[in-house]
Design a protein around this motif. Structure first.
Motif, PDB file in Angstrom:
ATOM      1  N   GLY A  31      -4.477  15.133   7.217  1.00 56.68           N
ATOM      2  CA  GLY A  31      -5.356  16.290   6.990  1.00 56.68           C
ATOM      3  C   GLY A  31      -4.605  17.440   6.345  1.00 56.68           C
ATOM      4  N   LYS A  32      -3.382  17.706   6.807  1.00 58.04           N
ATOM      5  CA  LYS A  32      -2.578  18.771   6.198  1.00 58.04           C
ATOM      6  C   LYS A  32      -2.232  18.435   4.753  1.00 58.04           C
ATOM      7  CE  LYS A  32      -0.539  20.727  10.323  1.00 58.04           C
ATOM      8  NZ  LYS A  32       0.673  21.263  10.933  1.00 58.04           N
ATOM      9  N   GLU A  33      -1.967  17.168   4.478  1.00 60.59           N
ATOM     10  CA  GLU A  33      -1.673  16.758   3.100  1.00 60.59           C
ATOM     11  C   GLU A  33      -2.905  16.916   2.215  1.00 60.59           C
ATOM     12  OE1 GLU A  33       0.834  16.073   0.244  1.00 60.59           O
ATOM     13  OE2 GLU A  33       1.524  16.006   2.317  1.00 60.59           O
ATOM     14  N   GLN A  35      -5.117  19.287   2.580  1.00 60.99           N
ATOM     15  CA  GLN A  35      -5.124  20.727   2.267  1.00 60.99           C
ATOM     16  C   GLN A  35      -4.087  21.048   1.193  1.00 60.99           C
ATOM     17  OE1 GLN A  35      -4.352  22.530   6.061  1.00 60.99           O
ATOM     18  NE2 GLN A  35      -6.537  22.784   6.521  1.00 60.99           N
ATOM     19  N   HIS A  36      -2.926  20.430   1.285  1.00 54.90           N
ATOM     20  CA  HIS A  36      -1.874  20.651   0.295  1.00 54.90           C
ATOM     21  C   HIS A  36      -2.322  20.196  -1.087  1.00 54.90           C
ATOM     22  CE1 HIS A  36       1.855  19.458  -1.862  1.00 54.90           C
ATOM     23  NE2 HIS A  36       2.282  20.604  -1.399  1.00 54.90           N
ATOM     24  N   LEU A  37      -2.998  19.052  -1.156  1.00 54.96           N
ATOM     25  CA  LEU A  37      -3.503  18.554  -2.440  1.00 54.96           C
ATOM     26  C   LEU A  37      -4.557  19.497  -3.016  1.00 54.96           C
ATOM     27  CD1 LEU A  37      -3.814  14.708  -1.839  1.00 54.96           C
ATOM     28  CD2 LEU A  37      -2.306  15.864  -3.443  1.00 54.96           C
ATOM     29  N   ALA A  38      -5.429  20.006  -2.160  1.00 55.62           N
ATOM     30  CA  ALA A  38      -6.450  20.952  -2.634  1.00 55.62           C
ATOM     31  C   ALA A  38      -5.794  22.221  -3.179  1.00 55.62           C
ATOM     32  CB  ALA A  38      -7.415  21.287  -1.504  1.00 55.62           C
ATOM     33  N   TRP A  39      -4.755  22.714  -2.467  1.00 50.76           N
ATOM     34  CA  TRP A  39      -4.042  23.897  -2.942  1.00 50.76           C
ATOM     35  C   TRP A  39      -3.354  23.618  -4.274  1.00 50.76           C
ATOM     36  CZ3 TRP A  39       1.128  24.817  -3.935  1.00 50.76           C
ATOM     37  CH2 TRP A  39       1.455  26.149  -4.189  1.00 50.76           C
ATOM     38  N   ALA A  40      -2.755  22.439  -4.423  1.00 51.48           N
ATOM     39  CA  ALA A  40      -2.056  22.094  -5.666  1.00 51.48           C
ATOM     40  C   ALA A  40      -3.038  21.978  -6.831  1.00 51.48           C
ATOM     41  CB  ALA A  40      -1.283  20.791  -5.494  1.00 51.48           C
ATOM     42  N   MET A  41      -4.252  21.527  -6.559  1.00 51.43           N
ATOM     43  CA  MET A  41      -5.252  21.410  -7.634  1.00 51.43           C
ATOM     44  C   MET A  41      -5.760  22.781  -8.064  1.00 51.43           C
ATOM     45  SD  MET A  41      -7.351  17.976  -6.515  1.00 51.43           S
ATOM     46  CE  MET A  41      -8.825  18.591  -7.215  1.00 51.43           C
ATOM     47  N   LEU A  42      -5.811  23.734  -7.144  1.00 58.08           N
ATOM     48  CA  LEU A  42      -6.342  25.059  -7.455  1.00 58.08           C
ATOM     49  C   LEU A  42      -5.270  26.031  -7.928  1.00 58.08           C
ATOM     50  CD1 LEU A  42      -8.768  25.424  -4.421  1.00 58.08           C
ATOM     51  CD2 LEU A  42      -9.318  24.770  -6.772  1.00 58.08           C
ATOM     52  N   GLY A  56       2.153  15.162  -3.858  1.00 55.74           N
ATOM     53  CA  GLY A  56       1.199  15.143  -2.757  1.00 55.74           C
ATOM     54  C   GLY A  56       0.397  13.864  -2.694  1.00 55.74           C
ATOM     55  N   ILE A  57       0.025  13.332  -3.847  1.00 54.54           N
ATOM     56  CA  ILE A  57      -0.732  12.078  -3.877  1.00 54.54           C
ATOM     57  C   ILE A  57       0.103  10.928  -3.330  1.00 54.54           C
ATOM     58  CG2 ILE A  57      -1.700  10.342  -5.453  1.00 54.54           C
ATOM     59  CD1 ILE A  57      -2.727  12.699  -7.164  1.00 54.54           C
ATOM     60  N   VAL A  58       1.379  10.878  -3.709  1.00 53.69           N
ATOM     61  CA  VAL A  58       2.241   9.809  -3.203  1.00 53.69           C
ATOM     62  C   VAL A  58       2.468   9.975  -1.698  1.00 53.69           C
ATOM     63  CG1 VAL A  58       4.497   8.720  -3.416  1.00 53.69           C
ATOM     64  CG2 VAL A  58       3.297   9.464  -5.461  1.00 53.69           C
ATOM     65  N   ASN A  59       2.659  11.215  -1.238  1.00 54.42           N
ATOM     66  CA  ASN A  59       2.774  11.460   0.206  1.00 54.42           C
ATOM     67  C   ASN A  59       1.502  11.038   0.929  1.00 54.42           C
ATOM     68  OD1 ASN A  59       5.364  12.443   0.265  1.00 54.42           O
ATOM     69  ND2 ASN A  59       4.743  14.579   0.082  1.00 54.42           N
ATOM     70  N   TYR A  60       0.363  11.321   0.308  1.00 62.88           N
ATOM     71  CA  TYR A  60      -0.923  10.953   0.879  1.00 62.88           C
ATOM     72  C   TYR A  60      -1.003   9.441   1.074  1.00 62.88           C
ATOM     73  CZ  TYR A  60      -5.933  11.615   1.672  1.00 62.88           C
ATOM     74  OH  TYR A  60      -7.175  11.673   2.228  1.00 62.88           O
ATOM     75  N   LEU A  62       1.511   7.437   1.442  1.00 66.82           N
ATOM     76  CA  LEU A  62       2.437   7.045   2.513  1.00 66.82           C
ATOM     77  C   LEU A  62       1.781   7.199   3.887  1.00 66.82           C
ATOM     78  CD1 LEU A  62       5.874   8.434   1.289  1.00 66.82           C
ATOM     79  CD2 LEU A  62       5.305   6.059   1.793  1.00 66.82           C
ATOM     80  N   TYR A  63       1.146   8.344   4.120  1.00 66.81           N
ATOM     81  CA  TYR A  63       0.442   8.531   5.396  1.00 66.81           C
ATOM     82  C   TYR A  63      -0.656   7.486   5.558  1.00 66.81           C
ATOM     83  CZ  TYR A  63       2.712  13.041   6.090  1.00 66.81           C
ATOM     84  OH  TYR A  63       3.633  14.031   6.283  1.00 66.81           O
ATOM     85  N   PHE A  64      -1.396   7.266   4.496  1.00 64.03           N
ATOM     86  CA  PHE A  64      -2.487   6.300   4.526  1.00 64.03           C
ATOM     87  C   PHE A  64      -1.973   4.900   4.841  1.00 64.03           C
ATOM     88  CE2 PHE A  64      -5.588   3.490   2.475  1.00 64.03           C
ATOM     89  CZ  PHE A  64      -6.758   3.959   3.044  1.00 64.03           C
ATOM     90  N   GLU A  65      -0.846   4.521   4.234  1.00 64.46           N
ATOM     91  CA  GLU A  65      -0.292   3.186   4.457  1.00 64.46           C
ATOM     92  C   GLU A  65       0.226   3.017   5.887  1.00 64.46           C
ATOM     93  OE1 GLU A  65       2.595   2.734   1.373  1.00 64.46           O
ATOM     94  OE2 GLU A  65       1.105   2.141  -0.099  1.00 64.46           O
ATOM     95  N   PHE A  66       0.832   4.052   6.439  1.00 66.40           N
ATOM     96  CA  PHE A  66       1.291   3.955   7.823  1.00 66.40           C
ATOM     97  C   PHE A  66       0.111   3.829   8.790  1.00 66.40           C
ATOM     98  CE2 PHE A  66       5.498   5.664   6.508  1.00 66.40           C
ATOM     99  CZ  PHE A  66       6.273   4.688   7.107  1.00 66.40           C
TER     100      PHE A  66
END
Length: 132
Positions: A31-33, A35-42, A56-60, A62-66
């Motif tokens: 969820g925090k990632e 928010q980070h992606l939304a901030w990076a897009m804006l 952020g997308i790659v981090n996203y 990673l969380y998704f895969e775990f």
């Protein structure tokens, strides 16, 4: 015999509770990632924003895969499939290349590691190593 089964089932229960706690923590970070992606897009700084968005997308992923690995663990009868660890390794190395790409020799080593993981994935999915 009965005590060893009791110990094994107790340890399995502790492991399951720990994995559920880990999954909840990963969901919070996902969820925090988001928010980070939304901030990076804006963000208006285009150069920095695109770099943060890709990272952020790659981090996203990673969380998704775990989280997917934990779900698969429970679906497959308390077993971690090897290929999920390989997917996570490939994604982590790609993230490392995106974040730290100053030294070309290191990037070449990272790329060779990805190639090795892809070959390992191919071998793990071959008919000789698949479970029936």
């Amino acid at each position: 015999m009965i005590t060893s089964l009791r110990v094994a089932s107790t340890l399995q229960m502790i492991l399951n509770i720990g994995l559920i706690c880990l999954a909840l923590i990963l969901i919070v970070f996902l969820g925090k990632e988001t928010q980070h992606l939304a901030w990076a897009m804006l963000n208006t700084d285009e150069q920095k924003s695109s770099f943060l968005l890709i990272e952020g997308i790659v981090n996203y992923f990673l969380y998704f895969e775990f989280i997917a690995l934990i779900v698969k663990y429970f679906q497959s009868g308390y077993h971690f499939p090897l290929r999920y660890f390989i997917y996570i390794g490939i994604t982590a190395i790609i993230r490392l290349i995106i974040v730290d790409h100053k030294n070309p020799q290191d990037t070449l080593y990272y790329s060779a590691a990805i190639l090795l993981l892809v070959i390992t994935l191919w071998l793990a999915n071959s008919h000789r190593l698949k479970r029936e």
